[in-house]
Design a protein around this motif. Structure first.
Motif, PDB file in Angstrom:
ATOM      1  N   ILE A 300      -5.688  40.691  56.578  1.00  0.00           N
ATOM      2  CA  ILE A 300      -4.264  40.928  56.831  1.00  0.00           C
ATOM      3  C   ILE A 300      -3.517  40.432  55.256  1.00  0.00           C
ATOM      4  O   ILE A 300      -2.671  40.890  54.601  1.00  0.00           O
ATOM      5  CB  ILE A 300      -3.330  40.253  57.948  1.00  0.00           C
ATOM      6  CG1 ILE A 300      -4.166  41.070  59.258  1.00  0.00           C
ATOM      7  CG2 ILE A 300      -1.942  40.241  57.922  1.00  0.00           C
ATOM      8  CD1 ILE A 300      -3.783  40.180  60.432  1.00  0.00           C
ATOM      9  N   VAL A 301      -4.120  39.260  54.967  1.00  0.00           N
ATOM     10  CA  VAL A 301      -3.606  38.507  53.863  1.00  0.00           C
ATOM     11  C   VAL A 301      -4.016  39.289  52.325  1.00  0.00           C
ATOM     12  O   VAL A 301      -3.102  39.724  51.507  1.00  0.00           O
ATOM     13  CB  VAL A 301      -4.048  36.998  53.492  1.00  0.00           C
ATOM     14  CG1 VAL A 301      -3.719  36.393  52.082  1.00  0.00           C
ATOM     15  CG2 VAL A 301      -3.388  36.313  54.458  1.00  0.00           C
ATOM     16  N   VAL A 302      -5.202  39.714  52.500  1.00  0.00           N
ATOM     17  CA  VAL A 302      -5.684  40.619  51.470  1.00  0.00           C
ATOM     18  C   VAL A 302      -4.926  41.833  51.179  1.00  0.00           C
ATOM     19  O   VAL A 302      -4.479  42.381  50.166  1.00  0.00           O
ATOM     20  CB  VAL A 302      -7.168  40.915  51.308  1.00  0.00           C
ATOM     21  CG1 VAL A 302      -7.778  42.085  50.373  1.00  0.00           C
ATOM     22  CG2 VAL A 302      -7.854  39.554  50.961  1.00  0.00           C
ATOM     23  N   VAL A 303      -4.730  42.497  52.357  1.00  0.00           N
ATOM     24  CA  VAL A 303      -4.013  43.807  52.377  1.00  0.00           C
ATOM     25  C   VAL A 303      -2.516  43.770  51.688  1.00  0.00           C
ATOM     26  O   VAL A 303      -2.042  44.331  51.023  1.00  0.00           O
ATOM     27  CB  VAL A 303      -3.885  44.508  53.633  1.00  0.00           C
ATOM     28  CG1 VAL A 303      -3.227  45.790  53.712  1.00  0.00           C
ATOM     29  CG2 VAL A 303      -5.496  44.813  54.154  1.00  0.00           C
ATOM     30  N   LEU A 304      -2.017  42.733  52.377  1.00  0.00           N
ATOM     31  CA  LEU A 304      -0.474  42.522  51.903  1.00  0.00           C
ATOM     32  C   LEU A 304      -0.561  42.231  50.384  1.00  0.00           C
ATOM     33  O   LEU A 304       0.547  42.702  49.716  1.00  0.00           O
ATOM     34  CB  LEU A 304       0.214  41.349  52.747  1.00  0.00           C
ATOM     35  CG  LEU A 304       0.557  41.774  54.289  1.00  0.00           C
ATOM     36  CD1 LEU A 304       0.928  40.442  54.936  1.00  0.00           C
ATOM     37  CD2 LEU A 304       1.507  42.860  54.393  1.00  0.00           C
ATOM     38  N   ALA A 305      -1.413  41.310  50.039  1.00  0.00           N
ATOM     39  CA  ALA A 305      -1.441  40.788  48.353  1.00  0.00           C
ATOM     40  C   ALA A 305      -1.672  42.227  47.609  1.00  0.00           C
ATOM     41  O   ALA A 305      -0.895  42.394  46.687  1.00  0.00           O
ATOM     42  CB  ALA A 305      -2.527  40.020  48.289  1.00  0.00           C
ATOM     43  N   VAL A 306      -2.696  42.994  47.830  1.00  0.00           N
ATOM     44  CA  VAL A 306      -2.923  44.160  47.002  1.00  0.00           C
ATOM     45  C   VAL A 306      -1.800  45.099  47.260  1.00  0.00           C
ATOM     46  O   VAL A 306      -1.266  45.715  46.291  1.00  0.00           O
ATOM     47  CB  VAL A 306      -4.247  44.920  47.897  1.00  0.00           C
ATOM     48  CG1 VAL A 306      -4.373  46.252  47.162  1.00  0.00           C
ATOM     49  CG2 VAL A 306      -5.481  44.003  47.491  1.00  0.00           C
ATOM     50  N   VAL A 307      -1.079  45.065  48.426  1.00  0.00           N
ATOM     51  CA  VAL A 307      -0.007  46.164  48.634  1.00  0.00           C
ATOM     52  C   VAL A 307       1.346  45.845  47.505  1.00  0.00           C
ATOM     53  O   VAL A 307       1.871  46.503  47.008  1.00  0.00           O
ATOM     54  CB  VAL A 307       0.606  46.290  50.045  1.00  0.00           C
ATOM     55  CG1 VAL A 307       1.943  46.885  50.151  1.00  0.00           C
ATOM     56  CG2 VAL A 307      -0.362  47.233  50.782  1.00  0.00           C
ATOM     57  N   THR A 308       1.367  44.410  47.775  1.00  0.00           N
ATOM     58  CA  THR A 308       2.730  43.887  46.762  1.00  0.00           C
ATOM     59  C   THR A 308       2.442  43.984  45.486  1.00  0.00           C
ATOM     60  O   THR A 308       2.933  44.512  44.659  1.00  0.00           O
ATOM     61  CB  THR A 308       2.747  42.303  46.974  1.00  0.00           C
ATOM     62  OG1 THR A 308       2.918  42.243  48.688  1.00  0.00           O
ATOM     63  CG2 THR A 308       3.663  41.732  46.485  1.00  0.00           C
ATOM     64  N   VAL A 309       1.296  43.674  45.002  1.00  0.00           N
ATOM     65  CA  VAL A 309       0.721  43.662  43.517  1.00  0.00           C
ATOM     66  C   VAL A 309       1.002  45.235  43.118  1.00  0.00           C
ATOM     67  O   VAL A 309       1.519  45.608  41.789  1.00  0.00           O
ATOM     68  CB  VAL A 309      -0.604  43.083  43.210  1.00  0.00           C
ATOM     69  CG1 VAL A 309      -0.931  43.382  41.794  1.00  0.00           C
ATOM     70  CG2 VAL A 309      -0.437  41.624  43.435  1.00  0.00           C
ATOM     71  N   ALA A 310       0.130  46.043  44.017  1.00  0.00           N
ATOM     72  CA  ALA A 310       0.187  47.564  43.736  1.00  0.00           C
ATOM     73  C   ALA A 310       1.705  48.306  43.470  1.00  0.00           C
ATOM     74  O   ALA A 310       1.883  48.995  42.491  1.00  0.00           O
ATOM     75  CB  ALA A 310      -0.530  48.542  44.606  1.00  0.00           C
ATOM     76  N   SER A 311       2.539  47.787  44.313  1.00  0.00           N
ATOM     77  CA  SER A 311       3.691  48.230  44.423  1.00  0.00           C
ATOM     78  C   SER A 311       4.694  47.912  43.310  1.00  0.00           C
ATOM     79  O   SER A 311       5.469  48.592  42.771  1.00  0.00           O
ATOM     80  CB  SER A 311       4.705  47.627  45.654  1.00  0.00           C
ATOM     81  OG  SER A 311       3.949  48.085  47.121  1.00  0.00           O
ATOM     82  N   LEU A 312       4.702  46.506  42.964  1.00  0.00           N
ATOM     83  CA  LEU A 312       5.096  46.147  41.687  1.00  0.00           C
ATOM     84  C   LEU A 312       4.757  46.872  40.604  1.00  0.00           C
ATOM     85  O   LEU A 312       5.724  46.973  39.569  1.00  0.00           O
ATOM     86  CB  LEU A 312       5.202  44.517  41.651  1.00  0.00           C
ATOM     87  CG  LEU A 312       5.899  43.684  42.848  1.00  0.00           C
ATOM     88  CD1 LEU A 312       5.451  42.274  42.684  1.00  0.00           C
ATOM     89  CD2 LEU A 312       7.345  43.972  42.809  1.00  0.00           C
TER      90      LEU A 312
END
Length: 343
Positions: A300-312
């Motif tokens: 969960i933490v990895v998915v959220l981190a990747v999603v946030t970085v990729a979005s920005l």
């Protein structure tokens, strides 16, 4: 895997926890009623830090009192609910914009919305915990529900839910006397001696119905992390309590989280698969592997981190890219446009 030993919570602990949640909600309601005003960035940041601090402090106390396994379940559940609550924020922004809610009344609307969400989640938690304790196949049903939700959210990740396309709201507009103005943030007012409802009532209906839909997804999701009703309630309560402050803190940044719906669909699918594996492990064969809570927390933490970085990164390279809340079904006008395009 889901824990085999049972968490024993005394009635006093339940009462103190519920009392703390109610006290924090009362504080929000009092502040919204006594001093309606536009919430600035500094104030929103302070309240967000406060609520996260309360949630973390509770988690530390809980882990020290009941053990690291249950503490890990709480933090995993809290992160799941917090990430899903961000999607709530998208919809809240859409509702506020659709119904043109004045900024000074948004605090009150959000607080009432959180109260409604907590009530609905408490009902679903009680039902879910009872069903899971009686019927192990409910893990399969919950898992399939989450996988279906994940697929639908992924399919419609670039859409927003149609707030006006709601049978309850349409019916309310037809049968109830609604004023055109917000009338100082009241829900009920008098116009020429006639009792009437203000648009704030419609807004609360919209938020309540959306809260119901989110409860249908978020409760099975957190039950995928833990079977303990107390942990499910605490994770939901502390995640939702910070939602009001988080709304004012990040509403200007929400448009930049362009991959959030995709990330949430991945998380829901993962938890759904975990529930299905647990059902198979219990009802079919002990040889079926299960996914442990620490692994779930890590994913969960990895998915959220990747999603946030990729979005920005995406919005930095393409400023026109805009995030969407995602929808469980296509909006009518979108479906109509696609039909015309395919004709």
């Amino acid at each position: 895997m889901l824990e085999d030993h049972v968490l024993e919570i005394s009635g006093l602990t339940w009462a103190v926890t519920i009392g703390l949640v109610v006290a924090l909600l009362a504080l929000d309601l009092v502040l919204a009623a006594v001093r309606p005003h536009r919430i600035g960035f500094r104030e929103a940041t302070a309240w967000s830090v406060f609520y996260v601090g309360v949630a973390v402090a509770f988690g530390v106390w809980f882990a020290m009192t009941y053990g690291g396994d249950f503490g890990t379940q709480y933090f995993a559940g809290y992160i799941v609910e917090k990430s899903l609550s961000v999607d709530n924020l998208f919809v809240f922004v859409i509702i506020m914009t659709t119904f043109a809610v004045p900024e000074e009344h948004q605090h009150k609307v959000l607080t009432f919305g959180i109260v409604l969400a907590l009530i609905m989640r408490a009902i679903f938690i009680a039902l879910g915990a009872t069903l899971l304790s009686l019927f192990s196949f409910m893990f399969l049903l919950f898992g399939l529900l989450l996988v279906y939700t994940a697929v639908q959210m992924f399919r419609h990740r670039n859409e927003d839910p149609d707030v006006e396309d709601n049978a309850v709201i349409r019916s309310a507009r037809r049968v109830l006397p609604i004023t055109d103005e917000y009338v100082g943030g009241r829900i009920v007012t008098r116009v020429d001696g006639r009792r009437m409802l203000t648009p704030l009532f419609i807004v609360l209906i919209a938020i309540g119905s959306i809260d119901l839909l989110f409860a249908l997804d978020s409760i099975p999701a957190v039950f995928g992390v833990t079977e303990e009703a107390y942990i499910v309630f605490a994770a939901n309560a502390f995640a939702l309590l910070g939602l009001r402050a988080l709304f004012f803190l990040v509403k200007g940044l929400l448009d930049r989280l362009v991959y959030l719906s995709m990330g949430l669909s991945i998380i829901l699918a993962f938890i759904g698969a975990k529930l299905i594996l647990h059902w198979a492990h219990v009802d079919l064969s002990p040889s079926v592997p299960e996914i442990s809570t620490p692994v779930s927390l890590g994913v969960i933490v990895v998915v959220l981190a990747v999603v946030t970085v990729a979005s920005l990164a995406k919005t930095r390279s393409d400023p026109t890219a805009k995030a969407h809340a995602g929808s469980l079904r296509a909006r009518k006008h979108v479906a109509a446009d696609q039909e015309r395009g395919g004709a």
